[in-house]
Write a protein that holds these residues in place. Structure first.
Motif, PDB file in Angstrom:
ATOM      1  N   LEU A   1      79.519  80.347 -30.177  1.00 43.18           N
ATOM      2  CA  LEU A   1      78.461  79.687 -29.404  1.00 43.18           C
ATOM      3  C   LEU A   1      79.036  79.042 -28.161  1.00 43.18           C
ATOM      4  CD1 LEU A   1      76.543  78.065 -32.373  1.00 43.18           C
ATOM      5  CD2 LEU A   1      75.641  79.826 -30.833  1.00 43.18           C
ATOM      6  N   ASP A   2      78.328  79.182 -27.042  1.00 39.23           N
ATOM      7  CA  ASP A   2      78.708  78.521 -25.790  1.00 39.23           C
ATOM      8  C   ASP A   2      78.332  77.040 -25.914  1.00 39.23           C
ATOM      9  OD1 ASP A   2      78.853  77.465 -23.293  1.00 39.23           O
ATOM     10  OD2 ASP A   2      77.751  79.095 -22.307  1.00 39.23           O
ATOM     11  N   PRO A   3      79.322  76.131 -25.912  1.00 42.68           N
ATOM     12  CA  PRO A   3      79.021  74.712 -26.159  1.00 42.68           C
ATOM     13  C   PRO A   3      78.017  74.122 -25.167  1.00 42.68           C
ATOM     14  CG  PRO A   3      81.402  75.113 -25.966  1.00 42.68           C
ATOM     15  CD  PRO A   3      80.726  76.395 -25.629  1.00 42.68           C
ATOM     16  N   SER A   4      77.892  74.723 -23.953  1.00 36.49           N
ATOM     17  CA  SER A   4      76.971  74.147 -22.968  1.00 36.49           C
ATOM     18  C   SER A   4      75.529  74.577 -23.232  1.00 36.49           C
ATOM     19  CB  SER A   4      77.368  74.575 -21.562  1.00 36.49           C
ATOM     20  OG  SER A   4      77.124  75.960 -21.413  1.00 36.49           O
ATOM     21  N   ARG A   5      75.343  75.508 -24.143  1.00 36.14           N
ATOM     22  CA  ARG A   5      73.980  76.006 -24.370  1.00 36.14           C
ATOM     23  C   ARG A   5      73.505  75.780 -25.803  1.00 36.14           C
ATOM     24  NH1 ARG A   5      74.414  81.934 -21.962  1.00 36.14           N
ATOM     25  NH2 ARG A   5      72.174  81.899 -21.582  1.00 36.14           N
ATOM     26  N   ILE A   6      74.088  74.770 -26.434  1.00 36.41           N
ATOM     27  CA  ILE A   6      73.593  74.406 -27.760  1.00 36.41           C
ATOM     28  C   ILE A   6      73.088  72.965 -27.704  1.00 36.41           C
ATOM     29  CG2 ILE A   6      75.112  75.954 -29.050  1.00 36.41           C
ATOM     30  CD1 ILE A   6      76.920  73.531 -29.563  1.00 36.41           C
ATOM     31  N   ALA A   7      72.257  72.620 -28.623  1.00 35.75           N
ATOM     32  CA  ALA A   7      71.759  71.248 -28.705  1.00 35.75           C
ATOM     33  C   ALA A   7      71.917  70.750 -30.120  1.00 35.75           C
ATOM     34  CB  ALA A   7      70.300  71.197 -28.283  1.00 35.75           C
ATOM     35  N   LEU A   8      72.425  69.522 -30.251  1.00 34.44           N
ATOM     36  CA  LEU A   8      72.529  68.890 -31.564  1.00 34.44           C
ATOM     37  C   LEU A   8      71.444  67.832 -31.633  1.00 34.44           C
ATOM     38  CD1 LEU A   8      76.188  68.078 -32.640  1.00 34.44           C
ATOM     39  CD2 LEU A   8      74.437  69.323 -33.910  1.00 34.44           C
ATOM     40  N   VAL A   9      70.539  67.979 -32.560  1.00 39.75           N
ATOM     41  CA  VAL A   9      69.459  66.983 -32.641  1.00 39.75           C
ATOM     42  C   VAL A   9      69.368  66.392 -34.036  1.00 39.75           C
ATOM     43  CG1 VAL A   9      68.092  67.863 -30.747  1.00 39.75           C
ATOM     44  CG2 VAL A   9      67.798  68.852 -33.008  1.00 39.75           C
TER      45      VAL A   9
ATOM     46  N   PHE B   1      67.371  75.156 -22.834  1.00 42.52           N
ATOM     47  CA  PHE B   1      68.663  75.111 -23.537  1.00 42.52           C
ATOM     48  C   PHE B   1      68.935  73.786 -24.221  1.00 42.52           C
ATOM     49  CE2 PHE B   1      69.528  78.517 -20.367  1.00 42.52           C
ATOM     50  CZ  PHE B   1      69.618  79.542 -21.290  1.00 42.52           C
ATOM     51  N   ARG B   2      68.332  72.726 -23.730  1.00 38.34           N
ATOM     52  CA  ARG B   2      68.556  71.429 -24.362  1.00 38.34           C
ATOM     53  C   ARG B   2      67.237  70.754 -24.701  1.00 38.34           C
ATOM     54  NH1 ARG B   2      73.521  69.587 -24.129  1.00 38.34           N
ATOM     55  NH2 ARG B   2      75.063  70.779 -22.962  1.00 38.34           N
ATOM     56  N   PRO B   3      66.459  71.390 -25.560  1.00 37.53           N
ATOM     57  CA  PRO B   3      65.164  70.779 -25.930  1.00 37.53           C
ATOM     58  C   PRO B   3      65.392  69.429 -26.585  1.00 37.53           C
ATOM     59  CG  PRO B   3      65.704  72.630 -27.373  1.00 37.53           C
ATOM     60  CD  PRO B   3      66.711  72.639 -26.274  1.00 37.53           C
TER      61      PRO B   3
ATOM     62  N   GLN C   1      58.948  65.939 -23.297  1.00 34.76           N
ATOM     63  CA  GLN C   1      60.180  66.069 -22.523  1.00 34.76           C
ATOM     64  C   GLN C   1      59.835  66.444 -21.084  1.00 34.76           C
ATOM     65  OE1 GLN C   1      62.988  68.976 -24.005  1.00 34.76           O
ATOM     66  NE2 GLN C   1      64.601  68.346 -22.575  1.00 34.76           N
ATOM     67  N   ILE C   2      60.623  65.897 -20.147  1.00 29.03           N
ATOM     68  CA  ILE C   2      60.529  66.334 -18.758  1.00 29.03           C
ATOM     69  C   ILE C   2      61.888  66.884 -18.375  1.00 29.03           C
ATOM     70  CG2 ILE C   2      60.056  65.690 -16.358  1.00 29.03           C
ATOM     71  CD1 ILE C   2      58.524  63.347 -17.277  1.00 29.03           C
ATOM     72  N   GLY C   3      61.900  68.032 -17.719  1.00 27.66           N
ATOM     73  CA  GLY C   3      63.190  68.552 -17.288  1.00 27.66           C
ATOM     74  C   GLY C   3      63.039  69.839 -16.527  1.00 27.66           C
ATOM     75  N   THR C   4      64.168  70.324 -15.999  1.00 25.15           N
ATOM     76  CA  THR C   4      64.142  71.625 -15.336  1.00 25.15           C
ATOM     77  C   THR C   4      63.939  72.684 -16.415  1.00 25.15           C
ATOM     78  OG1 THR C   4      66.503  71.965 -15.628  1.00 25.15           O
ATOM     79  CG2 THR C   4      65.815  70.801 -13.623  1.00 25.15           C
TER      80      THR C   4
ATOM     81  N   VAL D   1      59.677  70.598 -28.909  1.00 21.10           N
ATOM     82  CA  VAL D   1      59.936  71.274 -27.636  1.00 21.10           C
ATOM     83  C   VAL D   1      60.672  72.590 -27.894  1.00 21.10           C
ATOM     84  CG1 VAL D   1      61.084  71.134 -25.407  1.00 21.10           C
ATOM     85  CG2 VAL D   1      59.980  69.107 -26.370  1.00 21.10           C
ATOM     86  N   ALA D   2      61.689  72.523 -28.751  1.00 19.95           N
ATOM     87  CA  ALA D   2      62.476  73.720 -29.048  1.00 19.95           C
ATOM     88  C   ALA D   2      61.592  74.826 -29.602  1.00 19.95           C
ATOM     89  CB  ALA D   2      63.582  73.372 -30.038  1.00 19.95           C
TER      90      ALA D   2
END
Ligand SMILES: Nc1ncnc2c1ncn2[C@@H]1O[C@H](COP(=O)(O)OP(=O)(O)O)[C@@H](O)[C@H]1O
Ligand SMILES: [Mg+2]
Lengths: 348, 301
Positions: free
Chosen positions: A340-348, A232-234, A223-226, A239-240
């Motif tokens: 849970l804050d919806p902006s800080r969860i990840a569904l994989v 927060f979004r692995p 993964q590449i990202g900030t 990555v997570a």
């Protein structure tokens, strides 16, 4: 110092793979674009190809046929390291034991033919910037680990390189010093606006230093990202798991709701028979009052002063970890809900 | 061994005597065993000392007992032939050291940096001359560069006349280098392999050329080994006899002169004085390098 520094170069890797002479495939074909002045962190477990990538950028290894390295758009693939004007900081520091601190720092200027007076002045400037000017005449074996680290950085910066490459520069130091120097390096790289590529296997270092992070696995980019995106979004489990503690709940998505043994939660996702909800311990809010979406039972509580760490389990036995304010009084066996804050969860 | 307070039980006393290293007896036995060892060490030490010193004392005495008395010591300087021999030997030894180190560094760097099939066989082959005495090395130089030698044959075929240098300074140099190279190479190879490759990479990242890396990183890094192996090469060349004996028909070296002085001319005083000079110079060089490099250097050959 910053105004007379060579502006950082833009660096591009195109299809850079690496197979060593013994057949080891260290890198799969890799594409990477690094903006001028950016600090890019290569993060991943040992053996994933971070050092190899760095050495290809430096010119110490050449990529397999077809791979290309560009500095500011110019192809430097065939250019040896001594012609690339890169600064390098090695994990072992690699300071010259037969030279004093100031001679080490001035070495790059000496081989460039800069006159003695000027190179000593410039080396002195860099030593001052690193706050080690008092050590100028010391021998290398008279320095502590942290001082050596600063000298190595000063030596790499003294030639005003187009890019600075750091290979696990803090790994050899103890934890407290590491944190200190990390902040210092961070400030320095930002002030100089130099392009920097920083290799580490330490996620805390990566998150603190990087403008962007490249998480690597088995010679490929995972993964590449900030730092925020990575944290927060692995992109995947690897990555997570590599970047901090992650909670994971198995379930399914039906009609805009993620359904799991602990209950259901509204999500913005298409229906899926099998999905995993991933979130960090500190992103969940604990609600003692009944009625929230996800229900858990308290297994253990670890009081940590300002915060407490709470270990929970759902009806099907799946476990999660949470951080909560210390004021909330909890004991094992309590029934709690989490929000849970919806902006800080990840569904994989 | 048993104290006076030991019970008068005969069997116990017997055991103690027949097995003096039983734990309780051991503690008491140690000091006396130590004393015993020292008692044996003393004559051994005296013997070794005599073995080392007597020949040298005798040498000094013989050198001063000739017709010239103590002046014999100055013969090395006053006798033009002997002085020439001394200079030739020094020049030859210095040249041998320089050439051996130069070749040694290049070969050690190549072998230390590259991996190729047959490498260990090549290293083993390069140390083969260790097995040959100086006479054989001299013989090989003659086979190569003597009157019927390989090189002469080649140059003659190329129309440049027969090149014969076995019996000249060049021939001696070739023989000495061949003789010293394996010893130097083994030491330098170990030093090169111990160098941190990151140092070299750091220098290159700072813009250093290959020559600058050699000058600023590699040579300083292997300096102690250069000193040590250089001293060995020099000492070996100073004292080399076998090679010189086979080849030195036109030029004299000290070891040869010493040999002819006492065998052919029966001039024992002269031979002894030259021997002392040879020994002192060689020992001085070894001691100086030992001080400079802080490393232990042993004379060989
Ligand atoms: N010179 C080399 N020869 C053969 N294999 C190598 C060499 N250098 C590294 N490797 C292998 O390549 C892979 C990636 O190594 P590296 O880039 O050093 O990983 P990292 O820096 O992420 O720990 C590893 O499996 C390593 O063993
Ligand atoms: Mg590495």
């Amino acid at each position: 110092m910053s105004n007379n520094h060579t502006p950082g170069a833009a660096i591009t890797l195109v299809g850079c793979a690496k197979t060593f002479a013994d057949g080891t495939r260290a890198l799969e074909p890799l594409d990477l674009a690094i903006a001028p002045g950016e600090t890019l962190v290569l993060l991943g477990p040992s053996g994933c190809g971070k050092t190899t990538t760095l050495r290809i950028i430096a010119g110490l290894e050449s990529p397999d046929a077809g791979g290309k390295v560009l500095f500011d758009g110019a192809d430097v693939t065939r250019l040896p390291i001594e012609k690339r004007n890169v600064g390098m900081v090695f994990q072992s520091y690699a300071l010259f034991p037969n030279m004093s601190v100031v001679e080490n720092v001035a070495y790059g200027l000496r081989v460039r033919g800069v006159a003695k007076a000027e190179r000593l002045a410039r080396a002195g400037e860099v030593l001052e910037m690193m706050r080690i000017d008092a050590l100028a005449d010391r021998r290398i074996d008279q320095l502590s680990g942290g001082q050596r680290q600063r000298v190595a950085l000063a030596r790499a910066l003294a030639v005003r390189p187009r890019v600075i490459l750091l290979d696990e520069p803090l790994t050899a130091l103890d934890a407290a010093l590491r944190e200190h120097l990390r902040a210092e390096i961070d400030g320095l790289l930002r002030r100089l606006a130099i392009t920097a590529i920083y290799v580490t296997h330490d996620q805390a270092e990566a998150l603190a230093l990087g403008d962007r992070i490249v998480v690597m696995r088995h010679g490929a980019i995972a993964q590449i990202g900030t730092p925020r995106e990575i944290y927060f979004r692995p992109a995947d489990d690897f990555v997570a798991g590599f970047v901090g503690v992650t909670n994971r709940l198995e379930g399914a998505v039906r009609g805009g709701r993620f359904e799991t043994a602990a209950g259901a939660l509204a999500v913005e996702a298409a229906d899926r028979a099998a999905a995993t909800l991933a979130f960090r311990p500190e992103t969940a809010q604990l609600c003692v009052a009944a009625g929230s979406g996800l229900r858990f039972r308290v297994d253990q509580v670890h009081f940590q002063g300002a915060r407490q760490r709470v270990l929970l389990s759902a009806a099907d036995g799946s476990r999660i970890v949470l951080e909560a304010a210390a004021e909330v009084v909890l004991s094992a066996g309590d029934e709690v809900g989490i929000a849970l804050d919806p902006s800080r969860i990840a569904l994989v | 061994m048993t104290g006076p307070s030991a019970p008068p039980d005969r069997s116990l006393i017997n055991t103690t005597h027949s097995q003096p290293f039983l734990p309780p007896a051991e503690a008491k036995a140690m000091p006396s065993a130590d004393r015993l060892a020292r008692l044996f060490l003393l004559p051994l030490g005296l013997f070794v000392l005599a073995f080392f010193l007597l020949p040298m004392v005798r040498l000094v005495a013989v050198a001063g007992a000739g017709p010239n008395g103590a002046w014999e010591y100055l013969a090395l300087i006053t006798n033009a032939r002997h002085f020439g021999t001394l200079i030739a030997t020094l020049v030859l030894s210095a040249a041998t050291t320089a050439v051996t180190l130069a070749i040694g560094v290049v070969v050690a760097l190549f072998l230390g940096r590259n991996r190729f099939p047959g490498q260990s066989a090549l290293v083993a082959m390069l140390t083969l001359p260790l097995a040959f005495p100086g006479v054989v090395v001299g013989f090989m130089v003659i086979l190569l560069a003597g009157r019927q030698g390989l090189i002469g044959g080649l140059t003659q075929q190329m129309g440049m006349g027969r090149l014969v240098f076995a019996y000249s300074m060049a021939g001696l140099l070739a023989g000495y280098v061949y003789f010293s190279l394996p010893r130097v190479l083994v030491t330098l190879l170990a030093a090169v392999e111990k160098l941190d490759p990151a140092l070299e990479e750091a220098a290159r990242s700072l813009g250093a050329s290959r020559a600058q890396v050699l000058r600023d990183v590699i040579l300083p890094g292997i300096a102690p080994s250069l000193m040590a192996s250089g001293a060995i090469a020099f000492a070996t060349a100073m004292g080399a006899f076998g090679t010189a004996f086979t080849l030195a028909t036109r030029i004299d070296v000290l070891a040869m002169t010493i040999y002819t002085e006492f065998t052919l001319n029966a001039n024992f005083a002269s031979a002894a004085a030259l021997s002392i000079a040879l020994g002192l110079i060689t020992w001085g060089v070894l001691a100086a390098t030992r001080n400079l490099s802080g490393d232990r250097v042993a004379a060989a050959g």
